[in-house]
Motif scaffolding. Structure first.
Motif, PDB file in Angstrom:
ATOM      1  N   ASP A 131       0.835  -1.209   0.000  1.00  0.00           N
ATOM      2  CA  ASP A 131       0.000   0.000   0.000  1.00  0.00           C
ATOM      3  C   ASP A 131       0.866   1.254   0.000  1.00  0.00           C
ATOM      4  O   ASP A 131       0.552   2.241  -0.666  1.00  0.00           O
ATOM      5  N   LYS A 132       1.953   1.220   0.761  1.00  0.00           N
ATOM      6  CA  LYS A 132       2.859   2.372   0.781  1.00  0.00           C
ATOM      7  C   LYS A 132       3.452   2.591  -0.608  1.00  0.00           C
ATOM      8  O   LYS A 132       3.476   3.708  -1.132  1.00  0.00           O
ATOM      9  N   LEU A 133       3.947   1.517  -1.216  1.00  0.00           N
ATOM     10  CA  LEU A 133       4.583   1.636  -2.521  1.00  0.00           C
ATOM     11  C   LEU A 133       3.596   2.079  -3.595  1.00  0.00           C
ATOM     12  O   LEU A 133       3.961   2.812  -4.519  1.00  0.00           O
ATOM     13  N   GLU A 134       2.341   1.654  -3.487  1.00  0.00           N
ATOM     14  CA  GLU A 134       1.350   2.042  -4.489  1.00  0.00           C
ATOM     15  C   GLU A 134       0.942   3.506  -4.376  1.00  0.00           C
ATOM     16  O   GLU A 134       0.253   4.022  -5.258  1.00  0.00           O
ATOM     17  N   SER A 135       1.371   4.207  -3.312  1.00  0.00           N
ATOM     18  CA  SER A 135       1.151   5.654  -3.266  1.00  0.00           C
ATOM     19  C   SER A 135       2.150   6.379  -4.166  1.00  0.00           C
ATOM     20  O   SER A 135       1.988   7.569  -4.442  1.00  0.00           O
ATOM     21  N   ILE A 136       3.172   5.677  -4.642  1.00  0.00           N
ATOM     22  CA  ILE A 136       4.110   6.238  -5.621  1.00  0.00           C
ATOM     23  C   ILE A 136       3.480   6.104  -7.004  1.00  0.00           C
ATOM     24  O   ILE A 136       3.189   4.991  -7.445  1.00  0.00           O
ATOM     25  N   PRO A 137       3.227   7.205  -7.712  1.00  0.00           N
ATOM     26  CA  PRO A 137       2.559   7.123  -9.018  1.00  0.00           C
ATOM     27  C   PRO A 137       3.284   6.202  -9.985  1.00  0.00           C
ATOM     28  O   PRO A 137       4.487   6.355 -10.229  1.00  0.00           O
ATOM     29  N   GLY A 138       2.559   5.203 -10.494  1.00  0.00           N
ATOM     30  CA  GLY A 138       3.107   4.295 -11.497  1.00  0.00           C
ATOM     31  C   GLY A 138       3.714   3.021 -10.961  1.00  0.00           C
ATOM     32  O   GLY A 138       3.984   2.104 -11.738  1.00  0.00           O
ATOM     33  N   TYR A 139       3.932   2.926  -9.637  1.00  0.00           N
ATOM     34  CA  TYR A 139       4.595   1.741  -9.085  1.00  0.00           C
ATOM     35  C   TYR A 139       3.677   0.526  -9.204  1.00  0.00           C
ATOM     36  O   TYR A 139       2.558   0.528  -8.697  1.00  0.00           O
ATOM     37  N   LYS A 140       4.165  -0.524  -9.873  1.00  0.00           N
ATOM     38  CA  LYS A 140       3.372  -1.740 -10.097  1.00  0.00           C
ATOM     39  C   LYS A 140       3.904  -2.851  -9.194  1.00  0.00           C
ATOM     40  O   LYS A 140       5.019  -3.343  -9.386  1.00  0.00           O
ATOM     41  N   VAL A 141       3.086  -3.256  -8.233  1.00  0.00           N
ATOM     42  CA  VAL A 141       3.513  -4.316  -7.309  1.00  0.00           C
ATOM     43  C   VAL A 141       3.272  -5.703  -7.883  1.00  0.00           C
ATOM     44  O   VAL A 141       3.878  -6.674  -7.433  1.00  0.00           O
ATOM     45  N   GLU A 142       2.374  -5.800  -8.876  1.00  0.00           N
ATOM     46  CA  GLU A 142       2.080  -7.108  -9.472  1.00  0.00           C
ATOM     47  C   GLU A 142       3.108  -7.401 -10.559  1.00  0.00           C
ATOM     48  O   GLU A 142       3.123  -6.763 -11.608  1.00  0.00           O
ATOM     49  N   GLN A 143       3.980  -8.344 -10.292  1.00  0.00           N
ATOM     50  CA  GLN A 143       5.012  -8.755 -11.239  1.00  0.00           C
ATOM     51  C   GLN A 143       5.024 -10.269 -11.302  1.00  0.00           C
ATOM     52  O   GLN A 143       4.714 -10.937 -10.316  1.00  0.00           O
ATOM     53  N   ASP A 144       5.380 -10.823 -12.465  1.00  0.00           N
ATOM     54  CA  ASP A 144       5.405 -12.290 -12.546  1.00  0.00           C
ATOM     55  C   ASP A 144       6.795 -12.819 -12.190  1.00  0.00           C
ATOM     56  O   ASP A 144       7.732 -12.055 -11.922  1.00  0.00           O
ATOM     57  N   LYS A 145       6.919 -14.132 -12.179  1.00  0.00           N
ATOM     58  CA  LYS A 145       8.155 -14.786 -11.752  1.00  0.00           C
ATOM     59  C   LYS A 145       9.353 -14.317 -12.569  1.00  0.00           C
ATOM     60  O   LYS A 145      10.426 -14.026 -12.009  1.00  0.00           O
ATOM     61  N   SER A 146       9.191 -14.204 -13.888  1.00  0.00           N
ATOM     62  CA  SER A 146      10.314 -13.796 -14.739  1.00  0.00           C
ATOM     63  C   SER A 146      10.725 -12.359 -14.444  1.00  0.00           C
ATOM     64  O   SER A 146      11.923 -12.027 -14.496  1.00  0.00           O
TER      65      SER A 146
END
Length: 461
Positions: A131-146
């Motif tokens: 939630d903290k990181l998503e307050s940064i505009p554009g930060y995408k927390v959903e990333q795949d294994k690769s």
């Protein structure tokens, strides 16, 4: 004539075994975990099994087996052989104003370690790193294994959410634990935490286990039991694990709320963070540096972590991580430029209200649980998983425990978006500040350190 193997247990028989206090075999636990993941077990049956575990417990062998099988229920990250000692991570049991992960991950990467941090969201009074990181505009927390492997290879770190294929057994079990009142069960807590870290294929893990007014466990004794279990379990699945018991009576640092905590994290990355935050970042990092064989002792490790904050190398790693996770170069440049530029680049609340000290003296306490509850009700947290978080709201403090104050000094600013502000919130926050004529004795936040060696000696007694 050879004996035929015993027939597999049915789901009801499996539940009955633990309900009656019997020890579960590896195959029985395997049936349970696979039933959770592939849908063979109904939610009501999973809930019944969780309640049986809650009431009857699991011994060490059962817990290690459950953790290992949960880890293997989905993707497991893999790393080059030459990183054998370098892949590390940190986990916190949650705290008010706890933004340690943001500067720590970058500092560890700046010191040559590899940190594939898979983190979570906040629920209730516990703030979430994502939630903290998503307050940064554009930060995408959903990333795949690769993506995770690429970022750790290229940069040395990432902070991401749990993928759908990473420990899927835990995702299902956690959601049902939450609605069946089986969250507060040490073997289940341990299996949940350590299985996700084991899926990262770590060599070392440091745990920040909180106790006090703003923590799940109110006393060091309760936190020590959990910490010992987690260290034992981590060591049991092959991860060198160390736990620090840290006090959570008061707010950690000087902010509560997502964007406000990000600002403070950037201050720490500039080497100018509040002393309580910097203390825990450097000490947690120091223990990981030793466990990863990158420092001869904790003091040397601490110095290297502190130097990376002061010389800007940690900030460079955080900037590279933000770009890799979707933040535009222009936004990264603003965030990393100065304190004022960081504030300007992040969401800001429409309204503020300042609170003043009612009498002179020394600050003896700032009640963490009150600050967390009010901040959450302003919109900074969730009461249920579906709630939407407001990144801009929260609390900004200007004093620490031990600060000398005069009557009328500003000690807090409330950042809020829903006007008018509840006077009940204001009253509760004013009462959260304790001021006394006598200066308090300020001590380290760290109560004790528990290592794998400590747990082995304890188990041998």
């Amino acid at each position: 004539m050879a004996k035929s193997s015993a027939p597999a247990l049915s789901i009801p028989e499996l539940i009955q075994k633990k309900r009656d206090g019997e020890r579960l075999s590896t195959e029985t636990i395997r049936t349970f975990v696979s039933g959770v993941v592939n849908g063979d077990m109904q939610d009501c049956q999973i809930g019944a099994m969780l309640m049986a575990i809650f009431q009857r417990g699991l011994d060490k062998t059962e817990t290690v087996t459950l953790t290992d099988l949960m880890t293997q229920s989905g993707d497991v990250l893999s790393w080059p052989d030459e990183w054998r000692h370098l892949v590390v991570d940190k986990h916190s049991t949650g705290g008010v104003g706890d933004k340690i992960s943001l500067p720590l991950v970058a500092a560890l990467a700046a010191c040559g370690l590899k940190v594939p941090m898979i983190s979570g969201r906040g629920l209730g009074l516990t703030g979430g790193t994502l939630d903290k990181l998503e307050s940064i505009p554009g930060y995408k927390v959903e990333q795949d294994k690769s993506d995770i492997i690429r970022m750790v290879t290229d940069i040395g770190c990432c902070i991401v959410g749990q993928t759908s294929r990473l420990v899927p057994a835990d995702k299902k079990l956690y959601s049902i634990r939450d609605v069946t009142s089986t969250v507060d069960c040490i073997p289940l807590i341990g299996a949940s935490i350590i299985s996700k870290k084991a899926a990262e294929s770590l060599s070392s893990l440091v745990l920040d286990v909180k106790f006090g007014r703003g923590a799940l466990y109110k006393t060091p004794e309760g936190a020590r039991e959990l910490a010992s279990e987690l260290v034992s379990l981590g060591e049991g699945v092959g991860i060198r694990t160390t736990a620090l018991l840290t006090c959570m009576d008061n707010v950690l640092g000087r902010t509560v709320g997502n964007a406000l905590e990000v600002v403070e994290s950037f201050d720490c990355l500039r080497g100018a963070g509040p002393s309580t935050l910097t203390e825990l970042v450097t000490k947690l990092g120091g223990h990981l540096m030793v466990n990863a064989k990158q420092a001869a002792n904790v003091e040397e490790g601490q110095k290297r972590i502190a130097n990376s904050l002061e010389n800007g190398e940690a900030m460079k790693k955080f900037a590279a991580m933000m770009k890799a996770q979707g933040v535009s170069p222009d936004t990264v440049a603003k965030l990393t430029k100065s304190h004022a530029d960081t504030i300007a680049a992040l969401p800001r609340a429409k309204f503020t209200r300042h609170l003043e000290c009612m009498k002179p003296g020394y600050v003896t306490a700032i009640d963490a649980i009150v600050c967390a509850d009010v901040s959450a009700r302003l919109g900074a947290g969730r009461m249920k998983a579906s709630d939407v978080v407001d990144p801009a709201v929260g609390l900004e403090l200007y004093v620490d425990v031990g600060s000398s104050v005069k009557k009328g000094d500003r000690w807090m600013t409330i950042h809020y978006n829903n006007d008018p502000l509840s006077e009940d919130f204001v009253s509760r926050l004013q009462q959260a500040l304790s001021v006394d004529a006598k200066e308090p004795k300020c001590t380290s936040l760290i109560n004790c350190v528990i290592t794998g060696k400590d747990v082995k000696q304890q188990n041998a007694v």
